[in-house]
Design a protein around this motif. Structure first.
Motif, mmCIF file in Angstrom:
data_model
loop_
_atom_site.group_PDB
_atom_site.id
_atom_site.type_symbol
_atom_site.label_atom_id
_atom_site.label_comp_id
_atom_site.label_asym_id
_atom_site.label_seq_id
_atom_site.Cartn_x
_atom_site.Cartn_y
_atom_site.Cartn_z
ATOM 1 N N SER A 47 0.856 -1.187 0.000
ATOM 2 C CA SER A 47 0.000 0.000 0.000
ATOM 3 C C SER A 47 0.889 1.233 0.000
ATOM 4 C CB SER A 47 -0.909 0.015 1.230
ATOM 5 O OG SER A 47 -1.768 -1.098 1.249
ATOM 6 N N VAL A 48 0.831 2.008 -1.088
ATOM 7 C CA VAL A 48 1.598 3.250 -1.187
ATOM 8 C C VAL A 48 0.723 4.385 -0.675
ATOM 9 C CG1 VAL A 48 2.890 4.783 -2.696
ATOM 10 C CG2 VAL A 48 2.773 2.341 -3.216
ATOM 11 N N GLY A 136 -2.484 -3.415 2.603
ATOM 12 C CA GLY A 136 -1.251 -4.113 2.313
ATOM 13 C C GLY A 136 -0.519 -4.662 3.525
ATOM 14 N N LYS A 137 0.235 -5.724 3.282
ATOM 15 C CA LYS A 137 1.134 -6.266 4.295
ATOM 16 C C LYS A 137 2.337 -5.350 4.466
ATOM 17 C CE LYS A 137 3.943 -10.391 5.308
ATOM 18 N NZ LYS A 137 4.359 -11.736 4.824
ATOM 19 N N TYR A 138 2.699 -4.660 3.374
ATOM 20 C CA TYR A 138 3.759 -3.663 3.404
ATOM 21 C C TYR A 138 3.132 -2.288 3.171
ATOM 22 C CZ TYR A 138 7.567 -7.130 2.949
ATOM 23 O OH TYR A 138 8.458 -8.166 3.142
ATOM 24 N N LEU A 139 3.656 -1.274 3.852
ATOM 25 C CA LEU A 139 3.200 0.102 3.700
ATOM 26 C C LEU A 139 4.369 0.943 3.203
ATOM 27 C CD1 LEU A 139 1.437 0.401 7.189
ATOM 28 C CD2 LEU A 139 0.342 -0.197 5.014
ATOM 29 N N LEU A 140 4.135 1.701 2.131
ATOM 30 C CA LEU A 140 5.162 2.597 1.613
ATOM 31 C C LEU A 140 4.688 4.032 1.791
ATOM 32 C CD1 LEU A 140 7.693 3.481 0.117
ATOM 33 C CD2 LEU A 140 6.549 2.932 -2.050
ATOM 34 N N PHE A 141 5.338 4.772 2.702
ATOM 35 C CA PHE A 141 5.043 6.182 2.910
ATOM 36 C C PHE A 141 5.992 7.001 2.044
ATOM 37 C CE2 PHE A 141 3.840 4.119 6.957
ATOM 38 C CZ PHE A 141 2.501 4.466 6.993
ATOM 39 N N THR A 142 5.420 7.883 1.231
ATOM 40 C CA THR A 142 6.254 8.689 0.348
ATOM 41 C C THR A 142 5.681 10.086 0.223
ATOM 42 O OG1 THR A 142 7.310 8.745 -1.833
ATOM 43 C CG2 THR A 142 5.038 7.965 -1.757
ATOM 44 N N ASP A 143 6.459 10.985 -0.368
ATOM 45 C CA ASP A 143 6.055 12.375 -0.530
ATOM 46 C C ASP A 143 5.426 12.605 -1.894
ATOM 47 O OD1 ASP A 143 7.000 13.003 2.010
ATOM 48 O OD2 ASP A 143 9.003 13.511 1.286
ATOM 49 N N ALA A 144 4.814 13.770 -2.045
ATOM 50 C CA ALA A 144 4.054 14.069 -3.261
ATOM 51 C C ALA A 144 4.901 14.655 -4.376
ATOM 52 C CB ALA A 144 2.913 15.039 -2.927
ATOM 53 N N ASP A 145 6.214 14.726 -4.180
ATOM 54 C CA ASP A 145 7.078 15.321 -5.205
ATOM 55 C C ASP A 145 8.228 14.395 -5.594
ATOM 56 O OD1 ASP A 145 8.388 15.428 -2.808
ATOM 57 O OD2 ASP A 145 8.955 17.540 -2.934
ATOM 58 N N VAL A 146 8.021 13.084 -5.449
ATOM 59 C CA VAL A 146 9.070 12.100 -5.718
ATOM 60 C C VAL A 146 8.837 11.474 -7.090
ATOM 61 C CG1 VAL A 146 10.218 10.013 -4.890
ATOM 62 C CG2 VAL A 146 9.245 11.636 -3.247
ATOM 63 N N ARG A 147 9.918 11.291 -7.836
ATOM 64 C CA ARG A 147 9.847 10.653 -9.148
ATOM 65 C C ARG A 147 10.423 9.240 -9.048
ATOM 66 N NH1 ARG A 147 7.211 14.273 -8.860
ATOM 67 N NH2 ARG A 147 7.262 16.282 -9.935
ATOM 68 N N PHE A 148 9.599 8.244 -9.376
ATOM 69 C CA PHE A 148 9.971 6.838 -9.242
ATOM 70 C C PHE A 148 10.315 6.234 -10.593
ATOM 71 C CE2 PHE A 148 7.531 7.703 -5.504
ATOM 72 C CZ PHE A 148 7.964 6.825 -4.524
ATOM 73 N N GLU A 149 11.391 5.469 -10.643
ATOM 74 C CA GLU A 149 11.644 4.616 -11.793
ATOM 75 C C GLU A 149 10.660 3.441 -11.743
ATOM 76 O OE1 GLU A 149 13.745 5.116 -14.362
ATOM 77 O OE2 GLU A 149 14.096 7.088 -13.438
ATOM 78 N N PRO A 150 10.289 2.855 -12.874
ATOM 79 C CA PRO A 150 9.253 1.805 -12.897
ATOM 80 C C PRO A 150 9.539 0.600 -12.001
ATOM 81 C CG PRO A 150 9.672 2.602 -15.124
ATOM 82 C CD PRO A 150 10.721 3.221 -14.239
ATOM 83 N N GLU A 151 10.818 0.242 -11.828
ATOM 84 C CA GLU A 151 11.154 -0.969 -11.055
ATOM 85 C C GLU A 151 11.414 -0.691 -9.577
ATOM 86 O OE1 GLU A 151 12.979 0.110 -13.657
ATOM 87 O OE2 GLU A 151 12.097 -1.105 -15.264
ATOM 88 N N THR A 152 11.195 0.538 -9.123
ATOM 89 C CA THR A 152 11.599 0.903 -7.767
ATOM 90 C C THR A 152 10.949 0.025 -6.700
ATOM 91 O OG1 THR A 152 11.988 3.206 -8.414
ATOM 92 C CG2 THR A 152 11.681 2.765 -6.067
ATOM 93 N N VAL A 153 9.635 -0.084 -6.721
ATOM 94 C CA VAL A 153 8.949 -0.856 -5.673
ATOM 95 C C VAL A 153 9.327 -2.332 -5.765
ATOM 96 C CG1 VAL A 153 6.709 -1.584 -4.766
ATOM 97 C CG2 VAL A 153 7.052 0.789 -5.491
ATOM 98 N N ALA A 154 9.401 -2.872 -6.962
ATOM 99 C CA ALA A 154 9.767 -4.295 -7.130
ATOM 100 C C ALA A 154 11.163 -4.559 -6.585
ATOM 101 C CB ALA A 154 9.681 -4.682 -8.609
ATOM 102 N N ASP A 155 12.120 -3.701 -6.940
ATOM 103 C CA ASP A 155 13.487 -3.882 -6.448
ATOM 104 C C ASP A 155 13.549 -3.718 -4.935
ATOM 105 O OD1 ASP A 155 14.418 -4.350 -8.987
ATOM 106 O OD2 ASP A 155 15.202 -2.334 -9.302
ATOM 107 N N ALA A 156 12.771 -2.766 -4.396
ATOM 108 C CA ALA A 156 12.798 -2.511 -2.949
ATOM 109 C C ALA A 156 12.230 -3.687 -2.173
ATOM 110 C CB ALA A 156 12.020 -1.228 -2.639
ATOM 111 N N VAL A 157 11.117 -4.232 -2.626
ATOM 112 C CA VAL A 157 10.515 -5.381 -1.933
ATOM 113 C C VAL A 157 11.453 -6.585 -1.986
ATOM 114 C CG1 VAL A 157 8.617 -7.055 -1.987
ATOM 115 C CG2 VAL A 157 8.140 -4.615 -2.280
ATOM 116 N N HIS A 158 12.045 -6.839 -3.159
ATOM 117 C CA HIS A 158 12.974 -7.962 -3.305
ATOM 118 C C HIS A 158 14.184 -7.788 -2.372
ATOM 119 C CE1 HIS A 158 15.041 -11.282 -5.250
ATOM 120 N NE2 HIS A 158 16.108 -10.517 -5.386
#
Length: 395
Positions: A47-48, A136-158
């Motif tokens: 959950s982002v 979600g089992k995982y919670l991702l807290f982030t700010d409203a001005d962040v630019r994510f690469e497409p694989e960011t969450v997948a790489d982070a969880v792994h």
């Protein structure tokens, strides 16, 4: 002159220690790896949760970057925190745009907050409200001005699963436009790193020093609830850092890594904007203690600025010792900045300017907070009495 010579030697010992500590700590300076196996193994729902207040210039791009994540089990909860601009309308438009659109299977939920209960800082309350609706089992807290690469969450969880971590926080690439802003931003994070030494978060044999960064705090639901959620840090302007500290104090496993190739944020757009932004929360970093703030100012002047003065003003060998102090200082600076940004430029040539500016910001932050009896944070006033009541969260 004897006092100046003695101080030159004290400063030399300080920078020798910092050089030794930085080299020793490189084992804990991690970078989030790109993983071709990021889709393997368990894929828990993430959950982002994004809090946005007056973010009309950035919120659309941020949410679109999140909707473009390759991680297959994701939900996004965007919280409009009493915005008076078009942030809320843009979020509603994004939700309608994403519904049924080919290639976007990520649920997007919008929460509109219209009032702030007492005892809460706005952002912390917004993130907590997002958590209450997260599945979600995982919670991702982030700010409203962040630019994510497409694989960011997948790489982070792994990576988090491979490290068996309860909390992962990523340091983004800091986008700074212009020489003077870049020089100040790099110096700020250099000085902050020496004060906090954030890499200690990766030392599993200590539970005192934790770290959290607002751009990316990925935490298991179990860990978040164990530390008391954002209720435990309801009035902390530095909520991200305090969240990380609570994780460590709860004896949970934490990882801090550079995410320079995975996410980016433009912290401030100009030096004056950086000054105004830091004036609001710098005093909180000293727990609203005049003594700690005074020691911070003295340390900045004595260890970072005075060697430049001493190199010119001191006679004979004392001047050479100050020169060695500066060489050691810049060596530590280059090592840390390269680990955080992957590069070093010529911004170090205005080092004394950056020291003086940060010192001024600390002094002004203390003065403004005391004069006002509190801080104005995104249009809401919080009294110093309230803020001091929660200056040190309970584990």
């Amino acid at each position: 002159m004897r006092i100046m010579a003695a101080w030159a030697l004290v400063t030399l010992l300080y920078w020798l220690f910092m050089l030794w500590d930085t080299m020793r700590s490189r084992q804990w300076m991690l970078e989030l790896p790109r993983s071709s196996a990021a889709g393997a193994g368990e894929q828990p729902l993430v959950s982002v949760i994004v809090a946005a207040k007056e973010e009309e210039s950035s919120i659309t791009e941020t949410v679109q970057h999140l909707l473009g994540q390759t991680y297959p089990r994701l939900e996004i909860i965007a919280v409009n925190d009493r915005s008076q601009d078009t942030t809320g309308r843009k979020l509603d438009e994004l939700r309608r745009w994403s519904l049924g659109r080919d290639g976007i299977d990520i649920p997007l939920r919008i929460i509109h907050i219209t009032s702030l209960p007492s005892g809460w800082l706005g952002k912390n309350h917004a993130l907590y409200q997002g958590y209450l609706q997260a599945r979600g089992k995982y919670l991702l807290f982030t700010d409203a001005d962040v630019r994510f690469e497409p694989e960011t969450v997948a790489d982070a969880v792994h990576f988090m699963q491979g490290q068996q971590a309860d909390h992962l926080t990523l340091a983004p690439r800091m986008v700074a436009k212009g020489f003077w802003l870049k020089a100040f931003v790099q110096y700020f994070f250099f000085s902050f790193s020496l004060f906090i030494r954030p890499w200690r978060a990766n030392d599993d044999f200590q539970q005192r020093h934790g770290m959290g960064i607002g751009a990316f705090n990925l935490i298991t639901r179990h860990a978040y609830e164990r530390i008391g959620t954002h209720q435990a840090i309801a009035l902390r302007p530095d909520d991200d850092l305090q969240l990380g500290r609570l994780v460590k104090q709860a004896m949970l496993r934490q990882r801090l890594a550079s995410g320079m190739h995975h996410l980016a944020v433009e912290w401030y757009r100009s030096v004056p904007e950086a000054m105004r932004g830091l004036e609001k929360n710098t005093f909180s970093g000293f727990h609203y203690s005049l003594t700690l703030a005074a020691l911070g100012v003295i340390g900045q002047l004595a260890m970072f600025l005075f060697p430049f003065i001493g190199m010119v003003a001191a006679p004979g060998w004392t001047s050479l010792v100050f020169l060695l102090d500066i060489a050691l200082m810049l060596t530590v600076y280059w090592m840390l900045i390269r680990s955080m940004t992957g590069r070093t430029g010529i911004e170090w040539i205005v080092f004394p300017f950056s020291v003086g500016l940060l010192t001024y910001i600390v002094i002004r932050s203390v003065w403004l907070t005391l004069r006002q009896g509190g801080i104005y944070w995104r249009g809401t006033f919080y009294s110093l009495k309230e803020l001091r009541r929660m200056k040190e969260p309970e584990a």
